[in-house]
Design an enzyme around this catalytic site. Structure first.
Site, PDB file in Angstrom:
ATOM      1  N   SER A 179       0.832  -1.199   0.000  1.00 31.82           N
ATOM      2  CA  SER A 179       0.000   0.000   0.000  1.00 31.82           C
ATOM      3  C   SER A 179       0.867   1.249   0.000  1.00 31.82           C
ATOM      4  CB  SER A 179      -0.973  -0.045   1.176  1.00 31.82           C
ATOM      5  OG  SER A 179      -2.078   0.786   0.933  1.00 31.82           O
TER       6      SER A 179
ATOM      7  N   ASP B 189      -9.002  -5.316  -5.731  1.00 32.15           N
ATOM      8  CA  ASP B 189      -8.617  -4.251  -4.818  1.00 32.15           C
ATOM      9  C   ASP B 189      -9.444  -3.009  -5.132  1.00 32.15           C
ATOM     10  OD1 ASP B 189      -7.379  -2.379  -3.185  1.00 32.15           O
ATOM     11  OD2 ASP B 189      -5.362  -3.127  -3.594  1.00 32.15           O
TER      12      ASP B 189
ATOM     13  N   HIS C 174      -7.245  -5.812  -1.108  1.00 34.68           N
ATOM     14  CA  HIS C 174      -6.078  -5.068  -0.624  1.00 34.68           C
ATOM     15  C   HIS C 174      -5.348  -5.937   0.396  1.00 34.68           C
ATOM     16  CE1 HIS C 174      -4.029  -1.223  -0.605  1.00 34.68           C
ATOM     17  NE2 HIS C 174      -4.051  -1.179   0.720  1.00 34.68           N
TER      18      HIS C 174
END
Length: 511
Positions: free
Chosen positions: A75, A187, A218
């Site tokens: 991320s 995601d 994610h």
């Protein structure tokens, strides 16, 4: 697990506090010069190009390092890896970005529509919250709120400074480090446009790449394919950082999970070689035939959920076009596009599009992560008294759902009565639609469960069918039974849990 596993194997592991966070000074700036520079400085230090001090103020040198550096993270951390690589810094040999942002514009908005207002400032204030070094960042945050162009949605210099794909240099085309890219095809936080366009740029510039694409959201691969992930990552670093010829570059470069548990390998991605064109018709059919002349319209409902927009039944607030049932499994691989000629008096107008697989199947849930944590544990690396190397096991979750949204896209329109001739880019995906299912395209206005609402009224939108179409990246040819436009397989309502709740777009936060 990085330090537990890699340190005993001859690696130095460094965990860096980005500027504005934890023990670092400075301010966060959502992926711009401060963020990226604070990580690049570590690469420079490891290569003897800059100085550092220890906690006592004494000079600290990386005498133990050979200057060959890899950066890994998920991320925001993976985003920093891509941003540093885009500087072309010497000594950075490889990056492993997991669920990473390659363009903050594509993270914060979709074709001119913000997902939420003042997000750069809000995110920076959030990541700065836990810092131990108190620095006044109010001026930096105020500047971001002033310059983020929320009001127009335009790609400005503000976003260019946060775009690691931009060409010519000094950004995306300067990447020399190899890239082991990992992303979830479902995601909905860091959307798949971020990996799809980054990967295309890396291939264009002949960067050495390896790719893992899962059916999850994610999520780190340590939490769905753990044993294979640790082994593959270890071999990748051994090859790229240690120079060990272990054959990993001779293996297929792409692993893609095209249905739950079904992984396929190849050397290129996307798997499709072209796009097949589908046209919209007044009877609600989506076919490969010639375009139908005429106009279809819907009335914007600023409160309509995505679930309502893709459900069966009469609905004047959307257009819905469906194919016949698939005769054979169909693989979609790449970025679908919808070409639209659309007119509205709204000022500004907006359009949302969803590509839907209608048919009850076992799927990975589209709920943000897609994995399930178990009660058992497994150990990876060396445990010490203050750092246990054992972690709860995690597996891919499976649920039965009556449909799946395969790709979404949204765009700002000219409005004011002008006709917008636009291409709405939908999310990159690689998925098999099983035989017997139908494909559908829903076209609607506001999407309050995803992004801000620009058109708050009940404005009419006219779509020119003759100049509008779906271009779908399919592998092989799509073959359908002759029941296009038949809505009997479309659910009358969308059960809770089938679609993720997105009532608070401002709640998005890269981990």
């Amino acid at each position: 697990f990085y330090d537990n596993f890699f340190e005993p194997r001859g690696y130095g592991v460094i965990e860096v506090d980005m500027a504005g966070t934890a023990r670092s000074t400075g301010c966060a700036d959502e992926g711009a010069a401060s963020d990226i520079g604070s990580i690049k400085a570590v690469v420079d230090w490891l290569n003897g190009r800059t100085t550092a001090q220890d906690i006592h103020g004494k000079a600290a040198t990386a005498y133990w390092a050979n200057g060959t550096v890899g950066i890994i993270g998920k991320s925001y951390d993976g985003t920093l890896a891509e941003g540093v690589a885009a500087t072309g810094v010497e000594g950075l040999a490889t990056i492993v970005p997991i669920s990473a942002i390659s363009s903050w514009y594509d993270y914060d908005r979709s074709q001119g529509i913000p997902f939420s207002y003042n997000y750069p400032t809000g995110l920076s204030e959030t990541v700065e919250y836990a810092r131990t070094q108190q620095v006044d960042c109010s001026a930096v945050n105020a500047e971001m709120s002033r310059d983020d162009a929320d009001e127009t949605g335009k790609y400005t210099a503000f976003w260019s400074a946060r775009d690691y794909r931009k060409e010519p240099p000094p950004s995306g085309s300067k990447v020399t480090a190899s890239v082991f890219l990992v992303h979830g095809l479902q995601d909905t936080n860091v959307k798949t446009v971020n990996f799809g366009r980054w990967l295309a740029l890396m291939r264009k510039n002949h960067v050495v790449t390896k790719v893992w694409l899962s059916r999850l959201g994610h999520t780190d691969p340590f939490d769905y394919r753990r044993a294979k992930w640790v082994d593959t990552l270890h071999r990748w670093f051994d090859n790229q950082l240690m120079g060990i010829d272990n054959g990993i570059l001779d293996e297929p470069r792409v692993d893609a999970e095209i249905s739950p548990g079904q992984w396929v390998t190849s050397n290129t991605w996307p798997a499709g070689t072209g796009k097949e064109t589908f046209t919209f018709h007044g009877d609600g059919s989506l076919t490969r035939g010639e375009a139908e002349q005429g106009t279809a319209n819907f009335v914007n409902d600023p409160n309509q959920s995505e679930g309502a927009a893709i459900s069966k039944g009469a609905n004047s607030h959307r257009l819905l076009y469906v194919t016949g049932s698939l005769k054979h499994d169909l693989r979609i691989s790449g970025e679908p596009d919808v070409d639209l000629s659309i007119t509205t008096k709204a000022s500004p107008g907006q359009v949302g599009i969803a590509l839907v697989d209608y048919g009850t199947q076992i799927r990975v849930p589209d709920d943000g992560a897609g994995n399930e944590t178990l009660q058992t544990q497994s150990c990876w690396g060396k445990s010490v008294s203050y750092d246990d190397a054992c972690y709860y096991d995690s597996v891919e979750a499976r649920v039965s759902t009556p449909l799946a949204v395969l790709a979404r896209g949204w765009a700002r329109l000219a409005g004011g009565g002008a006709t917008s001739t636009i291409t709405v880019h939908l999310a990159f995906n690689d998925v098999v639609v099983p035989a017997g299912d139908q494909l559908g395209i829903a076209i609607f206005g506001a999407s309050p469960d995803w992004l801000v609402t620009l058109d708050t009224g009940a404005d009419k939108y006219d779509v020119d069918l003759g100049t509008s179409s779906l271009r779908l990246p399919v592998v092989g040819a799509a073959s359908f039974a002759a029941n296009a436009g038949d809505l009997r397989q479309v659910p009358a309502f969308i059960p809770a849990g089938v679609l993720p709740p997105h009532a608070d777009p401002a709640g998005r936060l890269p981990e």
